[in-house]
Design a protein around this motif. Structure first.
Motif, short mmCIF file in Angstrom:
data_model
loop_
_atom_site.label_atom_id
_atom_site.label_comp_id
_atom_site.label_asym_id
_atom_site.label_seq_id
_atom_site.Cartn_x
_atom_site.Cartn_y
_atom_site.Cartn_z
N MET A 153 38.09 33.63 34.93
CA MET A 153 39.25 33.53 35.80
C MET A 153 40.12 34.78 35.67
SD MET A 153 42.21 30.62 36.06
CE MET A 153 41.12 29.34 36.64
N LEU A 154 40.27 35.27 34.45
CA LEU A 154 41.09 36.45 34.20
C LEU A 154 40.53 37.66 34.94
CD1 LEU A 154 43.36 37.97 32.72
CD2 LEU A 154 41.76 38.29 30.82
N LEU A 155 39.24 37.93 34.80
CA LEU A 155 38.66 39.10 35.47
C LEU A 155 38.68 38.96 36.98
CD1 LEU A 155 35.65 39.92 33.12
CD2 LEU A 155 37.87 41.06 33.27
N THR A 156 38.43 37.75 37.46
CA THR A 156 38.48 37.52 38.90
C THR A 156 39.87 37.80 39.44
OG1 THR A 156 36.76 35.83 38.71
CG2 THR A 156 38.09 35.80 40.71
N ALA A 157 40.88 37.27 38.76
CA ALA A 157 42.27 37.48 39.20
C ALA A 157 42.64 38.96 39.16
CB ALA A 157 43.22 36.67 38.32
N LEU A 158 42.30 39.63 38.07
CA LEU A 158 42.64 41.05 37.96
C LEU A 158 41.94 41.87 39.02
CD1 LEU A 158 42.68 41.48 34.08
CD2 LEU A 158 44.64 41.26 35.63
N ASP A 159 40.65 41.58 39.28
CA ASP A 159 39.92 42.31 40.32
C ASP A 159 40.52 42.08 41.70
OD1 ASP A 159 38.20 43.35 38.41
OD2 ASP A 159 36.54 41.97 38.89
N ALA A 160 41.08 40.89 41.92
CA ALA A 160 41.69 40.56 43.22
C ALA A 160 43.13 41.04 43.32
CB ALA A 160 41.63 39.05 43.46
N GLY A 161 43.70 41.48 42.20
CA GLY A 161 45.09 41.95 42.23
C GLY A 161 46.11 40.83 42.24
N VAL A 162 45.72 39.67 41.71
CA VAL A 162 46.66 38.56 41.59
C VAL A 162 46.76 38.16 40.13
CG1 VAL A 162 46.14 37.70 43.91
CG2 VAL A 162 44.94 36.74 41.96
N SER A 163 47.78 37.42 39.79
CA SER A 163 47.91 36.99 38.41
C SER A 163 46.93 35.86 38.12
CB SER A 163 49.34 36.53 38.12
OG SER A 163 49.57 35.26 38.70
N PRO A 164 46.46 35.77 36.88
CA PRO A 164 45.60 34.64 36.52
C PRO A 164 46.28 33.30 36.78
CG PRO A 164 45.54 36.30 34.82
CD PRO A 164 46.61 36.72 35.78
N PRO A 204 46.91 37.29 52.45
CA PRO A 204 46.37 38.43 51.69
C PRO A 204 45.83 38.03 50.32
CG PRO A 204 48.47 39.02 52.67
CD PRO A 204 48.30 37.54 52.86
N THR A 205 46.43 37.03 49.71
CA THR A 205 45.97 36.56 48.40
C THR A 205 44.58 35.95 48.53
OG1 THR A 205 48.23 36.13 47.69
CG2 THR A 205 46.48 34.98 46.49
#
Length: 96
Positions: A30-41, A58-59
């Motif tokens: 979840m952390l890597l996915t969120a960071l790659d998407a530019g959103v917070s975990p 956009p999110t």
């Protein structure tokens, strides 16, 4: 600004969106996915759990892109039972 309560249909769409994103993320962090998407975990966690039923476009677009989902796939999943919700009870029985 006062935010109106979500309708049951909006809550259901949010739950379907969260389930779709969880399935698409699979074993990916979840952390890597969120960071790659530019959103917070925390934002991703809330969307996946259905706590944020109406996230910003956009999110969702950024998360879908990271997960390899097209926006058409996302829309098809979250709107799949909206037609049944709009039908009258007698029409629902006929459509099933």
């Amino acid at each position: 600004m006062v935010r109106l309560p979500l309708t049951p249909a909006e809550v259901e769409r949010g739950q379907r969106l969260g389930a779709l994103l969880r399935r698409a993320r699979g074993e990916r962090s979840m952390l890597l996915t969120a960071l790659d998407a530019g959103v917070s975990p925390e934002t991703l966690r809330k969307i996946e759990s259905g706590r944020v039923a109406t996230p910003a476009f956009p999110t969702i677009a950024a998360i879908a892109d990271v997960l390899g989902l097209s926006l058409d796939e996302v829309w098809a999943e979250i709107s799949r039972s909206d037609a049944a919700v709009r039908l009258a009870p007698s029409e629902r029985r006929l459509a099933s």
